[in-house]
Design a protein around this motif. Sequence first.
Motif, short mmCIF file in Angstrom:
data_model
loop_
_atom_site.label_atom_id
_atom_site.label_comp_id
_atom_site.label_asym_id
_atom_site.label_seq_id
_atom_site.Cartn_x
_atom_site.Cartn_y
_atom_site.Cartn_z
N LYS A 96 0.84 -1.20 0.00
CA LYS A 96 0.00 0.00 0.00
C LYS A 96 0.87 1.25 0.00
N GLY A 97 0.33 2.27 -0.60
CA GLY A 97 1.07 3.53 -0.66
C GLY A 97 0.13 4.69 -0.87
N GLN A 98 0.65 5.85 -0.59
CA GLN A 98 -0.10 7.08 -0.81
C GLN A 98 0.88 8.18 -1.19
N LEU A 99 0.43 9.04 -2.07
CA LEU A 99 1.26 10.15 -2.53
C LEU A 99 0.38 11.36 -2.75
N GLU A 100 0.78 12.49 -2.20
CA GLU A 100 0.02 13.73 -2.37
C GLU A 100 0.96 14.84 -2.82
N MET A 101 0.54 15.56 -3.84
CA MET A 101 1.34 16.66 -4.38
C MET A 101 0.51 17.93 -4.37
N ASN A 102 1.10 19.01 -3.82
CA ASN A 102 0.44 20.31 -3.77
C ASN A 102 1.37 21.38 -4.32
#
Length: 254
Positions: free
Chosen positions: A192-198
């Motif tokens: 599992k993984g998560q990535l957020e870009m702002n």
Amino acid sequence: MSEIAARSCVPCQHQVLVGHFCSRKWREKLNRHERQCHALSVPKLKKPFIKNQMAMNSATYSSRMTTDIPLYESPGASFDGYLEDKPRVFKAIFPDKGRSQQLNEEEWRIQMLPINFLFLTVWPVVEMRLRCKSGGRDYPPGVPEEITKVLELDVIRWKLQGLDDIFQPSQFSLGVKGALYPDRRGVRTRLKGQLEMNISFVLPPVLAMIPENVRKPVAEKVLRGLVENMKRKVNSSLLADYSKFKQEKPKNRV
């Protein structure tokens, strides 16, 4: 006559009959008269009308992705051990050696591929940090405490290249945060993984003229493409390299 002349020289707030000073009615009248004279003597200050141009021309765009795929571990070659080898994990995700440079044990500088936004092309240079965490201590948001090992990804510094001064934003902020971990809580282990870009920036005058309903879908499409590209690398390159890691382990024990 001298008394009348003297009275005419007294300031306006004192031009009342002295004999009536003890009267409450006249005291109130005096106070009111003083306020009126004071208001005439002091010019009124206009309330400032502050127009925060910077706030009006600021823009923020974001994109987020998650990954959830089967993970097949081998005895003696757990995914936890694989994540501990941060240089190897970084190389699997960013295989182009010509565009990356290791700065220390945890940090790398990456020359990202050019990003096309409307009529602009920019080359971001970011410094990324990879850290392993365990025992539920200081896990990124959304990662359960029961997870044994988490690889945290974080962009800590950045700069933009390729923009002329006229297109350079006066303020720019890039936030990239991610996490990757094996989840063994179910019947089968899952990766599992998560990535957020702002991205937040103050629009240069040239871009500020473009309506938001035109800018926003373009910017979000660009960010979504970057995030999805990272997801593909995790789902393919990283798992392929982990398979090699599992094959190498028996050789290392001989």
